[in-house]
Scaffold this motif. Structure first.
Motif, PDB file in Angstrom:
ATOM      1  N   ARG A   1       0.818  -1.214   0.000  1.00 27.83           N
ATOM      2  CA  ARG A   1       0.000   0.000   0.000  1.00 27.83           C
ATOM      3  C   ARG A   1       0.848   1.260   0.000  1.00 27.83           C
ATOM      4  NH1 ARG A   1      -5.863  -0.290   1.831  1.00 27.83           N
ATOM      5  NH2 ARG A   1      -6.318  -2.449   1.327  1.00 27.83           N
ATOM      6  N   ASN A   2       0.332   2.288  -0.640  1.00 30.10           N
ATOM      7  CA  ASN A   2       0.885   3.630  -0.508  1.00 30.10           C
ATOM      8  C   ASN A   2       0.273   4.261   0.734  1.00 30.10           C
ATOM      9  OD1 ASN A   2       2.341   3.522  -2.939  1.00 30.10           O
ATOM     10  ND2 ASN A   2       0.507   4.078  -4.093  1.00 30.10           N
ATOM     11  N   GLU A   3       0.969   5.219   1.331  1.00 32.16           N
ATOM     12  CA  GLU A   3       0.395   5.933   2.462  1.00 32.16           C
ATOM     13  C   GLU A   3      -0.897   6.604   2.015  1.00 32.16           C
ATOM     14  OE1 GLU A   3       2.779   8.109   5.614  1.00 32.16           O
ATOM     15  OE2 GLU A   3       2.047   9.756   4.349  1.00 32.16           O
ATOM     16  N   GLN A   4      -1.937   6.498   2.841  1.00 29.37           N
ATOM     17  CA  GLN A   4      -3.250   7.038   2.513  1.00 29.37           C
ATOM     18  C   GLN A   4      -3.639   8.106   3.531  1.00 29.37           C
ATOM     19  OE1 GLN A   4      -5.852   6.353   0.011  1.00 29.37           O
ATOM     20  NE2 GLN A   4      -6.368   8.286   1.014  1.00 29.37           N
TER      21      GLN A   4
ATOM     22  N   ALA B   1     -18.499  20.336   4.572  1.00 29.90           N
ATOM     23  CA  ALA B   1     -18.500  21.765   4.898  1.00 29.90           C
ATOM     24  C   ALA B   1     -17.220  22.452   4.432  1.00 29.90           C
ATOM     25  CB  ALA B   1     -18.674  21.955   6.405  1.00 29.90           C
ATOM     26  N   HIS B   2     -16.178  21.669   4.199  1.00 26.62           N
ATOM     27  CA  HIS B   2     -14.905  22.235   3.763  1.00 26.62           C
ATOM     28  C   HIS B   2     -14.577  21.853   2.316  1.00 26.62           C
ATOM     29  CE1 HIS B   2     -14.689  22.752   8.095  1.00 26.62           C
ATOM     30  NE2 HIS B   2     -13.909  23.777   7.807  1.00 26.62           N
ATOM     31  N   GLY B   3     -15.598  21.483   1.569  1.00 19.34           N
ATOM     32  CA  GLY B   3     -15.429  21.218   0.148  1.00 19.34           C
ATOM     33  C   GLY B   3     -14.677  19.941  -0.173  1.00 19.34           C
ATOM     34  N   ALA B   4     -14.654  19.001   0.757  1.00 22.52           N
ATOM     35  CA  ALA B   4     -13.967  17.723   0.538  1.00 22.52           C
ATOM     36  C   ALA B   4     -14.988  16.593   0.632  1.00 22.52           C
ATOM     37  CB  ALA B   4     -12.861  17.530   1.568  1.00 22.52           C
ATOM     38  N   ALA B   5     -14.548  15.404   0.268  1.00 22.97           N
ATOM     39  CA  ALA B   5     -15.418  14.237   0.337  1.00 22.97           C
ATOM     40  C   ALA B   5     -14.565  13.016   0.664  1.00 22.97           C
ATOM     41  CB  ALA B   5     -16.131  14.021  -1.000  1.00 22.97           C
ATOM     42  N   PRO B   6     -15.178  11.984   1.241  1.00 25.39           N
ATOM     43  CA  PRO B   6     -14.431  10.751   1.455  1.00 25.39           C
ATOM     44  C   PRO B   6     -13.913  10.198   0.121  1.00 25.39           C
ATOM     45  CG  PRO B   6     -16.483  10.702   2.692  1.00 25.39           C
ATOM     46  CD  PRO B   6     -16.543  11.903   1.770  1.00 25.39           C
ATOM     47  N   ALA B   7     -12.717   9.613   0.154  1.00 26.71           N
ATOM     48  CA  ALA B   7     -12.128   8.994  -1.041  1.00 26.71           C
ATOM     49  C   ALA B   7     -12.260   7.483  -0.994  1.00 26.71           C
ATOM     50  CB  ALA B   7     -10.657   9.396  -1.157  1.00 26.71           C
TER      51      ALA B   7
ATOM     52  N   VAL C   1     -12.201  16.627  14.184  1.00 23.18           N
ATOM     53  CA  VAL C   1     -11.718  15.757  13.102  1.00 23.18           C
ATOM     54  C   VAL C   1     -10.288  16.175  12.812  1.00 23.18           C
ATOM     55  CG1 VAL C   1     -12.054  15.071  10.692  1.00 23.18           C
ATOM     56  CG2 VAL C   1     -14.032  15.533  12.155  1.00 23.18           C
ATOM     57  N   ARG C   2      -9.379  15.197  12.740  1.00 24.95           N
ATOM     58  CA  ARG C   2      -7.977  15.527  12.524  1.00 24.95           C
ATOM     59  C   ARG C   2      -7.396  14.694  11.388  1.00 24.95           C
ATOM     60  NH1 ARG C   2      -4.280  11.995  13.816  1.00 24.95           N
ATOM     61  NH2 ARG C   2      -4.705  10.281  15.198  1.00 24.95           N
ATOM     62  N   PRO C   3      -6.278  15.156  10.825  1.00 21.83           N
ATOM     63  CA  PRO C   3      -5.630  14.362   9.783  1.00 21.83           C
ATOM     64  C   PRO C   3      -4.876  13.184  10.396  1.00 21.83           C
ATOM     65  CG  PRO C   3      -4.341  16.331  10.236  1.00 21.83           C
ATOM     66  CD  PRO C   3      -5.598  16.421  11.074  1.00 21.83           C
ATOM     67  N   SER C   4      -4.798  12.111   9.647  1.00 20.26           N
ATOM     68  CA  SER C   4      -3.991  10.951  10.005  1.00 20.26           C
ATOM     69  C   SER C   4      -3.622  10.262   8.705  1.00 20.26           C
ATOM     70  CB  SER C   4      -4.777  10.009  10.935  1.00 20.26           C
ATOM     71  OG  SER C   4      -3.937   8.974  11.422  1.00 20.26           O
ATOM     72  N   VAL C   5      -3.007   9.094   8.796  1.00 21.63           N
ATOM     73  CA  VAL C   5      -2.679   8.311   7.605  1.00 21.63           C
ATOM     74  C   VAL C   5      -2.826   6.833   7.901  1.00 21.63           C
ATOM     75  CG1 VAL C   5      -1.068  10.006   6.625  1.00 21.63           C
ATOM     76  CG2 VAL C   5      -0.211   8.202   8.118  1.00 21.63           C
ATOM     77  N   LEU C   6      -3.151   6.082   6.874  1.00 23.94           N
ATOM     78  CA  LEU C   6      -2.981   4.637   6.914  1.00 23.94           C
ATOM     79  C   LEU C   6      -1.602   4.393   6.311  1.00 23.94           C
ATOM     80  CD1 LEU C   6      -6.540   3.504   5.799  1.00 23.94           C
ATOM     81  CD2 LEU C   6      -5.552   3.434   8.105  1.00 23.94           C
ATOM     82  N   PRO C   7      -0.804   3.529   6.933  1.00 22.61           N
ATOM     83  CA  PRO C   7       0.614   3.441   6.571  1.00 22.61           C
ATOM     84  C   PRO C   7       0.887   2.780   5.222  1.00 22.61           C
ATOM     85  CG  PRO C   7       0.065   1.759   8.179  1.00 22.61           C
ATOM     86  CD  PRO C   7      -1.158   2.626   8.019  1.00 22.61           C
ATOM     87  N   ALA C   8       2.038   3.150   4.675  1.00 27.53           N
ATOM     88  CA  ALA C   8       2.545   2.527   3.451  1.00 27.53           C
ATOM     89  C   ALA C   8       3.255   1.232   3.823  1.00 27.53           C
ATOM     90  CB  ALA C   8       3.518   3.468   2.753  1.00 27.53           C
ATOM     91  N   GLY C   9       3.350   0.336   2.847  1.00 22.56           N
ATOM     92  CA  GLY C   9       4.141  -0.871   3.033  1.00 22.56           C
ATOM     93  C   GLY C   9       3.375  -2.133   2.752  1.00 22.56           C
TER      94      GLY C   9
ATOM     95  N   PHE D   1     -12.401   8.328   7.342  1.00 16.39           N
ATOM     96  CA  PHE D   1     -12.443   8.065   5.910  1.00 16.39           C
ATOM     97  C   PHE D   1     -11.091   8.375   5.284  1.00 16.39           C
ATOM     98  CE2 PHE D   1     -16.829   9.227   6.916  1.00 16.39           C
ATOM     99  CZ  PHE D   1     -17.548   8.235   6.257  1.00 16.39           C
ATOM    100  N   PRO D   2     -10.729   7.640   4.224  1.00 20.20           N
ATOM    101  CA  PRO D   2      -9.600   8.098   3.417  1.00 20.20           C
ATOM    102  C   PRO D   2     -10.009   9.377   2.700  1.00 20.20           C
ATOM    103  CG  PRO D   2     -10.688   6.215   2.386  1.00 20.20           C
ATOM    104  CD  PRO D   2     -11.356   6.434   3.707  1.00 20.20           C
ATOM    105  N   VAL D   3      -9.030  10.254   2.459  1.00 22.25           N
ATOM    106  CA  VAL D   3      -9.278  11.498   1.737  1.00 22.25           C
ATOM    107  C   VAL D   3      -8.221  11.658   0.655  1.00 22.25           C
ATOM    108  CG1 VAL D   3     -10.502  12.683   3.607  1.00 22.25           C
ATOM    109  CG2 VAL D   3      -8.010  12.802   3.506  1.00 22.25           C
ATOM    110  N   ALA D   4      -8.537  12.453  -0.355  1.00 20.94           N
ATOM    111  CA  ALA D   4      -7.617  12.635  -1.484  1.00 20.94           C
ATOM    112  C   ALA D   4      -6.386  13.449  -1.092  1.00 20.94           C
ATOM    113  CB  ALA D   4      -8.344  13.295  -2.653  1.00 20.94           C
ATOM    114  N   ILE D   5      -6.587  14.448  -0.247  1.00 17.58           N
ATOM    115  CA  ILE D   5      -5.456  15.273   0.200  1.00 17.58           C
ATOM    116  C   ILE D   5      -5.589  15.473   1.710  1.00 17.58           C
ATOM    117  CG2 ILE D   5      -5.110  16.473  -2.002  1.00 17.58           C
ATOM    118  CD1 ILE D   5      -6.672  18.831  -0.839  1.00 17.58           C
TER     119      ILE D   5
END
Length: 156
Positions: free
Chosen positions: A11-14, A45-51, A84-92, A72-76
């Protein structure tokens, strides 16, 4: 005994948008439902959507509780806002499988992934996550629920 088809991938980091809590098992279902709705609302509300579909990672805590990171995964990457805060699903490298049925019967899926990793001279590398491919509100029969379980690992 149920058998699980194991898929091996890399996987790529998400980037993700998440909420976090420490909860008892009995609290998980209602908390997740509320958070997925709240996170989707913040994104909209911030112009984004789940990816992609919702996910959750569970890390055991003392006393039978779990640290839960769900969202949810997000595009950016997003900015922290309204709980709600940013995080990542790991690469590898990962192994994954799909569980069909109620959430409280998923332990054999986790065991199948761990067994595969150990049989292939690997070791688990961090918390697995669950991707909820079926929305319980849309499909009320738990026997039809599909959940992808993704386990990071590394080779010895």
């Amino acid at each position: 005994m149920r058998t699980y088809e194991i898929q091996v991938g890399n996987r790529n980091e998400q980037p993700t948008a998440v909420a976090e809590a420490v909860l008892d098992v009995a609290e998980l279902g209602s908390w997740l439902s509320r958070q997925y709705g709240a996170i989707a609302g913040v994104l909209a509300a911030h112009g984004a959507a789940p990816a992609g579909p919702p996910f959750a990672r569970y890390r055991p805590e003392p006393g039978g509780r779990f640290q839960v990171e769900a969202g949810f995964p997000v595009a950016i990457p997003i900015e922290s806002v309204d709980g709600v805060r940013p995080s990542v699903l790991p690469a590898g490298p990962v192994v994954e499988t799909v569980h069909m049925g109620p959430y409280d019967t998923m332990e054999p899926a986790y065991s199948a992934l761990a067994s595969w990793v150990h049989e292939h001279d690997g070791e688990l590398a961090g918390a697995a996550w669950e991707v909820y491919l079926t929305a319980p509100e849309a499909q009320p029969d738990p026997g039809t629920w599909r959940t992808q379980v993704v386990q990071p690992y590394r080779i010895h």
